[in-house]
Write a protein that holds these residues in place. Structure first.
Motif, PDB file in Angstrom:
ATOM      1  N   ARG A   4     -22.736  -0.783   6.973  1.00  0.00           N
ATOM      2  CA  ARG A   4     -23.561   0.141   6.188  1.00  0.00           C
ATOM      3  C   ARG A   4     -24.362   1.013   7.155  1.00  0.00           C
ATOM      4  NH1 ARG A   4     -23.310  -1.707   0.958  1.00  0.00           N
ATOM      5  NH2 ARG A   4     -22.632  -3.889   0.737  1.00  0.00           N
ATOM      6  N   TYR A   6     -27.076   3.781   8.302  1.00  0.00           N
ATOM      7  CA  TYR A   6     -28.385   4.283   7.884  1.00  0.00           C
ATOM      8  C   TYR A   6     -28.731   5.510   8.728  1.00  0.00           C
ATOM      9  CZ  TYR A   6     -33.418   4.537   7.030  1.00  0.00           C
ATOM     10  OH  TYR A   6     -34.683   4.972   6.705  1.00  0.00           O
ATOM     11  N   TYR A  38     -26.351   5.565   3.862  1.00  0.00           N
ATOM     12  CA  TYR A  38     -27.655   5.719   3.204  1.00  0.00           C
ATOM     13  C   TYR A  38     -28.454   6.744   4.000  1.00  0.00           C
ATOM     14  CZ  TYR A  38     -26.149   1.282   1.161  1.00  0.00           C
ATOM     15  OH  TYR A  38     -25.437   0.294   0.526  1.00  0.00           O
ATOM     16  N   GLU A  40     -31.888   9.382   4.273  1.00  0.00           N
ATOM     17  CA  GLU A  40     -33.193   9.772   3.764  1.00  0.00           C
ATOM     18  C   GLU A  40     -33.997  10.532   4.807  1.00  0.00           C
ATOM     19  OE1 GLU A  40     -35.366   6.449   2.347  1.00  0.00           O
ATOM     20  OE2 GLU A  40     -35.214   5.308   4.205  1.00  0.00           O
ATOM     21  N   PRO A  50     -37.200   4.154   0.586  1.00  0.00           N
ATOM     22  CA  PRO A  50     -36.385   3.574  -0.486  1.00  0.00           C
ATOM     23  C   PRO A  50     -34.920   3.384  -0.126  1.00  0.00           C
ATOM     24  CG  PRO A  50     -37.096   5.820  -1.022  1.00  0.00           C
ATOM     25  CD  PRO A  50     -37.891   5.390   0.152  1.00  0.00           C
ATOM     26  N   GLU A  51     -34.335   4.314   0.641  1.00  0.00           N
ATOM     27  CA  GLU A  51     -32.919   4.171   0.971  1.00  0.00           C
ATOM     28  C   GLU A  51     -32.664   3.011   1.918  1.00  0.00           C
ATOM     29  OE1 GLU A  51     -29.911   5.939  -0.127  1.00  0.00           O
ATOM     30  OE2 GLU A  51     -31.479   5.919  -1.657  1.00  0.00           O
ATOM     31  N   ARG A  54     -32.830   0.010  -0.229  1.00  0.00           N
ATOM     32  CA  ARG A  54     -31.641  -0.054  -1.099  1.00  0.00           C
ATOM     33  C   ARG A  54     -30.462  -0.595  -0.296  1.00  0.00           C
ATOM     34  NH1 ARG A  54     -27.299   3.136  -3.047  1.00  0.00           N
ATOM     35  NH2 ARG A  54     -27.756   4.883  -1.638  1.00  0.00           N
ATOM     36  N   LEU A  55     -30.342  -0.153   0.961  1.00  0.00           N
ATOM     37  CA  LEU A  55     -29.292  -0.666   1.842  1.00  0.00           C
ATOM     38  C   LEU A  55     -29.416  -2.186   1.973  1.00  0.00           C
ATOM     39  CD1 LEU A  55     -28.237   0.767   5.312  1.00  0.00           C
ATOM     40  CD2 LEU A  55     -28.700  -1.658   5.019  1.00  0.00           C
ATOM     41  N   SER A  57     -30.904  -4.269   0.041  1.00  0.00           N
ATOM     42  CA  SER A  57     -30.648  -4.907  -1.250  1.00  0.00           C
ATOM     43  C   SER A  57     -29.150  -5.033  -1.504  1.00  0.00           C
ATOM     44  CB  SER A  57     -31.311  -4.104  -2.369  1.00  0.00           C
ATOM     45  OG  SER A  57     -31.021  -4.656  -3.636  1.00  0.00           O
ATOM     46  N   ASP A  58     -28.384  -4.049  -1.049  1.00  0.00           N
ATOM     47  CA  ASP A  58     -26.931  -4.061  -1.261  1.00  0.00           C
ATOM     48  C   ASP A  58     -26.215  -5.026  -0.322  1.00  0.00           C
ATOM     49  OD1 ASP A  58     -27.233  -2.124  -3.193  1.00  0.00           O
ATOM     50  OD2 ASP A  58     -26.621  -0.451  -1.907  1.00  0.00           O
TER      51      ASP A  58
END
Length: 208
Positions: A4, A6, A38, A40, A50-51, A54-55, A57-58
């Motif tokens: 993922r 960022y 992700y 931001e 938040p991003e 969110r990363l 959290s995923d």
């Protein structure tokens, strides 16, 4: 294991996607694919991103959080960095940064012993680079403040030029009695800007 990516930039004027090609190339060279990206525009000195969360959290245990540089992840103070690191640890996410060679092997699956050794080494290096990133942030803020103060003492500091076209539109919205919440939602402007313009309107009306 999912990779993922960022991507972060400090302001909306900066291109947060600038490093995307480098991250993609890094993954391709290792036969990996980036599952999600992700993006931001937020300062790295705050946890209000938040991003990034969110990363996290995923993420599932063993997933990789891929960044260009450690300072894209953190320019946080010690307390906030500890909170973010605890969240990363709890999710069992592996942080891989292009500017941190000791982390690169974490992008590959390995045996448990090697993974734990790499995690320990990488954790120490992350702490060090996060501390350096924070110091760089504080040094730049201090130099900026000193520069502004020196300019003010010479009468040379004018501040940021006013966006007259934007402020005229905001003033019209305020005068039409639109709520601050609706204006913020529609324009993304800060409440401090609205407060300054509202004060200007009151002063103008008083002067009439």
């Amino acid at each position: 294991m999912f990779i993922r990516a960022y991507l972060r930039a400090s302001t909306k004027e900066q291109d947060a996607t600038r490093a995307k090609l480098d991250l993609t190339r890094f993954a391709d060279e290792r036969g990996l694919k980036i599952a999600a990206t992700y993006i931001e525009n937020e300062t790295g000195s705050t946890l209000k991103r938040p991003e990034l969360f969110r990363l996290l959290s995923d993420c599932q245990p063993g997933d990789v959080l891929l960044v260009e540089q450690v300072d894209r992840l953190s320019r946080l103070n010690t307390e906030d960095w500890s909170k973010l690191k605890a969240e990363i640890t709890a999710k069992r996410v592996r942080v891989v940064a292009l500017d941190l060679p000791t982390s690169h092997q974490l992008a590959q699956q390995g045996d448990e012993f090697s993974s734990r050794m790499l995690d320990a080494i990488n954790g120490m290096m992350l702490d060090m680079l996060a501390a350096i990133a924070r110091k760089d942030y504080e040094d730049r803020r201090r130099r900026q403040a000193q520069g502004i103060q020196n300019a003010k003492s010479r009468g040379a500091f004018k501040g940021r030029p006013e966006d007259e076209k934007r402020n005229a539109a905001l003033t019209a919205m305020l005068k039409s009695k639109q709520s601050w919440a609706s204006i913020v939602a529609a324009t993304g402007v800060s409440t401090s800007t609205l407060a300054r313009l509202a004060k200007r309107i009151r002063e103008e009306e008083t002067a009439i």
